[in-house]
Design a protein around this motif. Structure first.
Motif, PDB file in Angstrom:
ATOM      1  N   UNK A 105       0.838  -1.213   0.000  1.00  0.00           N
ATOM      2  CA  UNK A 105       0.000   0.000   0.000  1.00  0.00           C
ATOM      3  C   UNK A 105       0.871   1.261   0.000  1.00  0.00           C
ATOM      4  N   UNK A 106       2.005   1.200   0.695  1.00  0.00           N
ATOM      5  CA  UNK A 106       2.941   2.316   0.672  1.00  0.00           C
ATOM      6  C   UNK A 106       3.566   2.494  -0.704  1.00  0.00           C
ATOM      7  N   UNK A 107       3.902   1.375  -1.326  1.00  0.00           N
ATOM      8  CA  UNK A 107       4.480   1.400  -2.668  1.00  0.00           C
ATOM      9  C   UNK A 107       3.488   1.994  -3.664  1.00  0.00           C
ATOM     10  N   UNK A 108       2.254   1.496  -3.618  1.00  0.00           N
ATOM     11  CA  UNK A 108       1.231   1.994  -4.537  1.00  0.00           C
ATOM     12  C   UNK A 108       0.922   3.472  -4.288  1.00  0.00           C
ATOM     13  N   UNK A 109       0.914   3.871  -3.011  1.00  0.00           N
ATOM     14  CA  UNK A 109       0.678   5.279  -2.690  1.00  0.00           C
ATOM     15  C   UNK A 109       1.735   6.186  -3.291  1.00  0.00           C
ATOM     16  N   UNK A 110       2.986   5.742  -3.214  1.00  0.00           N
ATOM     17  CA  UNK A 110       4.092   6.534  -3.767  1.00  0.00           C
ATOM     18  C   UNK A 110       4.070   6.522  -5.297  1.00  0.00           C
ATOM     19  N   UNK A 111       3.686   5.391  -5.894  1.00  0.00           N
ATOM     20  CA  UNK A 111       3.543   5.341  -7.356  1.00  0.00           C
ATOM     21  C   UNK A 111       2.588   6.436  -7.829  1.00  0.00           C
ATOM     22  N   UNK A 112       1.514   6.652  -7.065  1.00  0.00           N
ATOM     23  CA  UNK A 112       0.527   7.667  -7.450  1.00  0.00           C
ATOM     24  C   UNK A 112       1.134   9.065  -7.461  1.00  0.00           C
ATOM     25  N   UNK A 113       2.007   9.339  -6.488  1.00  0.00           N
ATOM     26  CA  UNK A 113       2.667  10.651  -6.455  1.00  0.00           C
ATOM     27  C   UNK A 113       3.536  10.851  -7.691  1.00  0.00           C
ATOM     28  N   UNK A 114       4.233   9.784  -8.104  1.00  0.00           N
ATOM     29  CA  UNK A 114       5.061   9.867  -9.314  1.00  0.00           C
ATOM     30  C   UNK A 114       4.173  10.018 -10.549  1.00  0.00           C
ATOM     31  N   UNK A 115       3.100   9.253 -10.587  1.00  0.00           N
ATOM     32  CA  UNK A 115       2.161   9.321 -11.719  1.00  0.00           C
ATOM     33  C   UNK A 115       1.671  10.747 -11.967  1.00  0.00           C
ATOM     34  N   UNK A 116       1.363  11.449 -10.892  1.00  0.00           N
ATOM     35  CA  UNK A 116       0.727  12.763 -11.009  1.00  0.00           C
ATOM     36  C   UNK A 116       1.718  13.921 -11.085  1.00  0.00           C
ATOM     37  N   UNK A 117       3.000  13.625 -10.947  1.00  0.00           N
ATOM     38  CA  UNK A 117       4.004  14.703 -10.924  1.00  0.00           C
ATOM     39  C   UNK A 117       4.372  15.129 -12.338  1.00  0.00           C
ATOM     40  N   UNK A 118       4.314  16.413 -12.588  1.00  0.00           N
ATOM     41  CA  UNK A 118       4.823  16.986 -13.836  1.00  0.00           C
ATOM     42  C   UNK A 118       5.443  18.340 -13.504  1.00  0.00           C
ATOM     43  N   UNK A 119       6.752  18.324 -13.332  1.00  0.00           N
ATOM     44  CA  UNK A 119       7.485  19.521 -12.916  1.00  0.00           C
ATOM     45  C   UNK A 119       8.329  20.091 -14.062  1.00  0.00           C
ATOM     46  N   UNK A 120       8.047  19.650 -15.278  1.00  0.00           N
ATOM     47  CA  UNK A 120       8.918  20.008 -16.403  1.00  0.00           C
ATOM     48  C   UNK A 120       9.041  21.513 -16.614  1.00  0.00           C
ATOM     49  N   UNK A 121       7.965  22.255 -16.373  1.00  0.00           N
ATOM     50  CA  UNK A 121       8.022  23.707 -16.552  1.00  0.00           C
ATOM     51  C   UNK A 121       8.333  24.433 -15.243  1.00  0.00           C
ATOM     52  N   UNK A 122       7.745  23.947 -14.137  1.00  0.00           N
ATOM     53  CA  UNK A 122       7.856  24.706 -12.883  1.00  0.00           C
ATOM     54  C   UNK A 122       9.257  24.691 -12.285  1.00  0.00           C
ATOM     55  N   UNK A 123      10.092  23.691 -12.613  1.00  0.00           N
ATOM     56  CA  UNK A 123      11.442  23.705 -12.029  1.00  0.00           C
ATOM     57  C   UNK A 123      12.285  24.867 -12.540  1.00  0.00           C
ATOM     58  N   UNK A 124      11.803  25.551 -13.567  1.00  0.00           N
ATOM     59  CA  UNK A 124      12.485  26.775 -14.019  1.00  0.00           C
ATOM     60  C   UNK A 124      12.433  27.852 -12.938  1.00  0.00           C
TER      61      UNK A 124
END
Length: 265
Positions: free
Chosen positions: A184-203
């Protein structure tokens, strides 16, 4: 302090953490990858504690931290770090994160840059979509009776084939960490990766930043590291001839890159 302590976040999660090194030294926070614990950094502690008070923690859902119901958001994983610093009375610290830890580091650089001094993002990425592949992985993880199969896939992605074939304590240590990770911890963390899109904001990251990429990384490709370094203003890039766990595969080169960056005038 050398033993594990616990901190409770605003939403009630229990986060395990520990300090190593002299309390008078500047603080360096280490953040682990998915499927591992704060012990993924054990080999680096002797080198890092010569210069820093090292603060390690188990990401929620991992290690000795509690396993709240998922999915987890990147915002929550980032705020876990901010709340931990608040609870320990640490105004700001250097931050080194690998893989998921590096995604958390990017969030901190965008949303809490005043809490971070120098930022190191190792074997990480700003975007690992598309979402459907993660949905499939989450469903498979939750449906499996155990994570033996998942653990072997992780190990194949983390280490070079020759290192896996040779086996040994390093590989077995990580196999053990994986097998002890709650699905459940693994799946929970997978979801955070799934939803992350920092390609523009890291600027927007203002912190001095170092990106470490693995030339042979099949999880977070070297091209991802190159793109991050090109987007974060003034970021430096070091590419090591490693797969995903560059701190384990090439510890001396990894530690040299980290310390040269953190100790630079």
């Amino acid at each position: 302090m050398q033993s594990t302590s616990f901190f409770t976040t605003g939403d009630g999660a229990r986060i395990a953490y520990r300090f190593d090194g002299d309390a008078s030294l500047p603080t360096l926070v280490l953040s682990n990858s998915i499927g591992t614990t704060l012990h993924m950094w054990d080999a680096q502690i002797p080198a890092l504690t010569r210069h820093f008070r090292v603060l390690r923690y188990d990401t929620r859902g991992h290690g000795a931290s509690s396993v709240p119901a998922g999915p987890y958001s990147l915002d929550r994983l980032g705020r876990d770090v901010v709340e931990l610093l608040d609870g320990l009375g640490i105004a700001s610290a250097h931050f080194l994160g690998l893989s998921l830890g590096g995604i958390i580091g990017q969030w901190l650089g965008v949303h809490a840059p005043e809490r971070i001094e120098r930022l190191i993002l190792s074997n990480s990425s700003s975007y690992l979509g598309p979402a459907p592949q993660w949905d499939e992985r989450i469903a498979a993880t939750l449906q499996a009776s155990d994570i033996t199969e998942t653990a072997e896939i992780f190990l194949q992605n983390w280490f070079p084939a020759a290192m896996l074939e040779a086996g040994g304590p390093a590989v077995e240590k990580f196999r053990g960490m994986l097998l002890r990770t709650d699905k459940h911890g693994l799946a929970g963390a997978f979801a955070a990766v799934r939803d992350a899109d920092l390609r523009r904001t890291i600027a927007l990251i203002p912190n001095p930043s170092l990106v470490i990429a693995g030339l042979h990384d099949t999880v977070t490709a070297a091209s991802h590291g190159e793109q991050m370094a090109a987007t974060i203003p003034g970021a430096r890039l070091v590419v090591l001839p490693a797969v995903h766990l560059s701190n384990i595969e090439l510890p001396q080169a990894f530690e040299t890159a980290v310390l040269e960056f953190l100790l630079a005038a």
